[in-house]
Scaffold this motif. Structure first.
Motif, PDB file in Angstrom:
ATOM      1  N   SER A 284       0.832  -1.204   0.000  1.00 58.57           N
ATOM      2  CA  SER A 284       0.000   0.000   0.000  1.00 58.57           C
ATOM      3  C   SER A 284       0.863   1.250   0.000  1.00 58.57           C
ATOM      4  CB  SER A 284      -0.909   0.009   1.232  1.00 58.57           C
ATOM      5  OG  SER A 284      -0.131   0.163   2.414  1.00 58.57           O
TER       6      SER A 284
ATOM      7  N   GLU B 224       7.511  14.045  -1.407  1.00 58.99           N
ATOM      8  CA  GLU B 224       6.211  14.711  -1.450  1.00 58.99           C
ATOM      9  C   GLU B 224       6.312  16.134  -1.983  1.00 58.99           C
ATOM     10  OE1 GLU B 224       4.886  14.116   2.532  1.00 58.99           O
ATOM     11  OE2 GLU B 224       4.593  11.955   2.236  1.00 58.99           O
TER      12      GLU B 224
ATOM     13  N   GLU C 262       9.506   7.676   5.307  1.00 59.14           N
ATOM     14  CA  GLU C 262       9.695   8.501   6.506  1.00 59.14           C
ATOM     15  C   GLU C 262      10.836   7.951   7.360  1.00 59.14           C
ATOM     16  OE1 GLU C 262       5.868   8.508   8.318  1.00 59.14           O
ATOM     17  OE2 GLU C 262       5.037  10.047   6.959  1.00 59.14           O
TER      18      GLU C 262
ATOM     19  N   ARG D 230       4.990   5.077   2.173  1.00 55.97           N
ATOM     20  CA  ARG D 230       5.243   6.369   2.807  1.00 55.97           C
ATOM     21  C   ARG D 230       5.923   6.175   4.168  1.00 55.97           C
ATOM     22  NH1 ARG D 230       0.470   8.202   2.528  1.00 55.97           N
ATOM     23  NH2 ARG D 230       0.698   9.466   0.623  1.00 55.97           N
ATOM     24  N   GLY D 231       5.493   5.147   4.912  1.00 55.65           N
ATOM     25  CA  GLY D 231       6.111   4.878   6.212  1.00 55.65           C
ATOM     26  C   GLY D 231       7.589   4.532   6.076  1.00 55.65           C
TER      27      GLY D 231
ATOM     28  N   GLU E 182       0.493   3.696   1.961  1.00 52.26           N
ATOM     29  CA  GLU E 182       0.793   4.033   3.355  1.00 52.26           C
ATOM     30  C   GLU E 182       2.071   3.354   3.829  1.00 52.26           C
ATOM     31  OE1 GLU E 182      -2.130   3.169   2.186  1.00 52.26           O
ATOM     32  OE2 GLU E 182      -3.184   5.090   2.418  1.00 52.26           O
TER      33      GLU E 182
END
Length: 594
Positions: free
Chosen positions: A453, A471, A462, A458-459, A455
């Motif tokens: 996913s 981003e 990060e 993105r995790g 998410e």
């Protein structure tokens, strides 16, 4: 260096003889269409054989015997004959190409898959251009063998045998006289075949070398331009290009000479038959139509034999390519999953080396009797001079190589007893050169995990400290990184590589010289990302820059393949040994300059 012996020579000869059998085995899934194609070939060959016999009927029955019924029938027979030949030719060309293309596609896939699984020891010892040549050039030549050469071989062989049958039926004495020259033709073809096969190997080797030169020049295009060595690379390419040209022209010489010699031999035989057959017609032992048909068959016989000379050349090139392809497929994979692997489950992350010895070249050990026990969640740094065996040591954990002796265990299980995929899915690797694949940033972070996913991606970004930069881009995670990630800086590529490693949530993390090519500011950013990535994971940090390892739980110092020192940064500095000397060299006398 391997020395050839009689046994190995016999083995090589056996492999050569089995090339056709292996190609037939590769065509087994498509045997229905293959046999249907062969049937069409025989029908087309039969249609090739009939016209000279019809010519006999034209002369004897129509022109001499004045048979009008035969005259009315022959045009329809000719039209039907060539219509049947056209349909059969279409059938065998389409079907055989369909079979051949599928066989070649399967072999290309097998070759690519095999290369992907080959030992790194083998791959690193080869020029990439040569391996690419096997998949492209060699497979293309093999494609010609299984789609065109085999078709010509079957069709012309059937046509040849059919014509010989008619020749024997018309006049067996003249046929035997004609075929007295065949042994000479066979000897010429046999010698030419051996010569052409050797030439075929040379041509493919030179072509592979040419591909390698091109690949190396363009892969290092920045270096070439930096050192203004375009002329040098052009000279290398010109030399390789010229050698390839000479090899190809040598093959052309042999093929052209073969065709000319065979044609002269056959025409000489035709002249003798014309003289002898004419005498038999004069004496009434042979009808004019039979002589014309006999000469017609001899004339048509030149075509299959001429095709044979061409087929011999193409076949030897194809067999040379097949030899190279199957030789590569026959090289065993060095590391494979066992037939009945030990279940691994979710790892805790304990890694143990027991008396490990390893060498790339027999007799030249890189690692000597290495014994280590790394606890789950421990951060271990491995340092030492260039060539000390740092990267080799950690490469044994995901089984990029197997040790010559001793064992590597993960959570108590020897890595040689577990499933490779299951093992490697729980190991994250961040290499010194963070190669990215052509595609988007999201694709590169989730590489190998298409169901991941956004998410989760993105995790991971990060954790790697690269989310803010991604981003800020107009297309965000859909931004294309270009070939090898050239649109990104070194630090950005490195952090994406960290995100790619941690997105799998590995229990073991290997960071191999992850900051060696970065400036100090970017190194600090990547180091922070590495610290976040290592949290809660068993981590191995390979480093030349000692500033990146001082916070490790334990530092292993390798020297000439052995564990020379072991301890924390403070302990090793206090010991005043190899680590202390390396530290002093890097920071010129003290920690104050770090």
């Amino acid at each position: 260096m391997n020395t050839l012996n009689p046994a190995s020579s016999q083995g090589a000869e056996k492999k050569k003889r089995s090339v056709f059998l292996r190609l037939l085995e590769a065509s087994r899934p498509y045997r229905k269409r293959f046999f249907l194609a062969v049937g069409c070939m025989f029908i087309a060959s039969a249609c090739n054989v009939v016209p000279p016999w019809l010519l006999k009927n034209v002369v004897d029955d129509v022109l001499i015997a004045k048979d009008l019924a035969m005259l009315n029938t022959l045009p329809f027979l000719l039209v039907a004959l060539f219509a049947g030949k056209g349909i059969a030719s279409y059938g065998h060309q389409y079907l055989m190409n369909w079979v051949g293309q599928n066989v070649v596609m399967d072999l290309r896939l097998r070759l690519y898959d095999h290369l992907q699984r080959m030992s790194l020891r083998y791959l690193y010892g080869k020029r990439l251009g040569e391996l690419m040549s096997r998949i492209t050039n060699d497979v293309t030549i093999l494609q010609n063998l299984v789609t065109s050469v085999i078709v010509n071989l079957v069709v012309q062989t059937a046509t040849f045998l059919g014509m010989v049958g008619f020749l024997l039926y018309i006049n067996w004495k003249l046929t035997l006289i004609t075929f007295a020259v065949l042994p000479l033709t066979v000897v010429i073809l046999d010698r030419a075949a051996k010569k052409l096969r050797a030439v075929g190997h040379t041509i493919q080797s030179e072509l592979a070398g040419l591909s390698a030169v091109v690949h190396e020049a363009f892969a290092a295009v920045r270096i070439v331009r930096s050192f203004a060595t375009e002329d040098l690379e052009l000279a290398r390419f010109r030399k390789s290009n010229r050698e390839n040209f000479r090899a190809v022209m040598h093959g052309v010489q042999v093929q052209a000479a073969l065709a000319g010699i065979i044609e002269v031999v056959l025409i000489a035989a035709l002249a003798v038959i014309l003289w002898l057959g004419g005498g038999e017609v004069v004496r009434g032992e042979l009808t004019p139509g039979e002589l014309i048909a006999f000469l017609g068959y001899l004339g048509f016989l030149v075509q299959p034999i001429r095709v044979f000379t061409s087929v011999v050349s193409s076949m030897q090139l194809g067999l040379a390519a097949a030899d190279r392809i199957f030789a590569l497929l026959d090289i065993p994979e060095e590391t494979t999953s066992p037939a009945n692997p030990v279940p691994l489950g979710m790892l805790e992350g304990r890694v143990t080396f027991r008396d490990v010895r390893f060498s790339y070249v027999p007799g030249q050990p890189v690692l000597k009797e290495i014994s280590l026990d790394v606890r789950p969640g421990e951060r271990v740094a491995v340092v030492g001079a260039t060539g000390a065996g740092k990267s080799t040591l950690v490469d044994l954990i995901p089984r990029f190589y197997d040790p010559d002796s001793g064992s590597v265990l993960v959570d108590g299980a020897d890595v040689r007893t577990v499933d490779l995929r299951e093992l490697r899915k729980q190991i994250g690797v961040v290499p010194q050169d963070p190669l990215l694949m052509k595609g988007s940033i999201a694709f590169n972070i989730s590489y190998g995990l298409p169901e991941l996913s956004l998410e989760a991606i993105r995790g991971a970004a990060e954790t790697a400290g690269i989310a803010g930069f991604i981003e800020s881009l107009p297309e965000g995670y859909d931004t294309e990184v270009g070939e090898r990630g050239v649109t990104l800086s070194g630090g950005q590529r490195q952090r994406i590589a960290i995100a790619r490693a941690v997105v799998r949530n590995p229990r073991i993390l290997i960071l191999d010289e992850a900051t060696s090519s970065l400036d100090l500011e970017v190194e600090r950013q990547v180091q922070a990302a590495m610290n976040r990535a290592m949290k809660g994971r068993t981590s191995f940090i390979i480093a030349h820059r000692l500033s990146t390892v001082r916070n490790a739980d334990r530092i292993i110092v390798l020297d000439e393949g052995c564990v020379a020192e072991e301890g924390t940064h403070e302990q090793l500095i206090a010991a005043g040994g190899i680590y202390c000397r390396l530290h002093a060299l890097q920071f010129r006398g003290g920690e104050g300059t770090e």
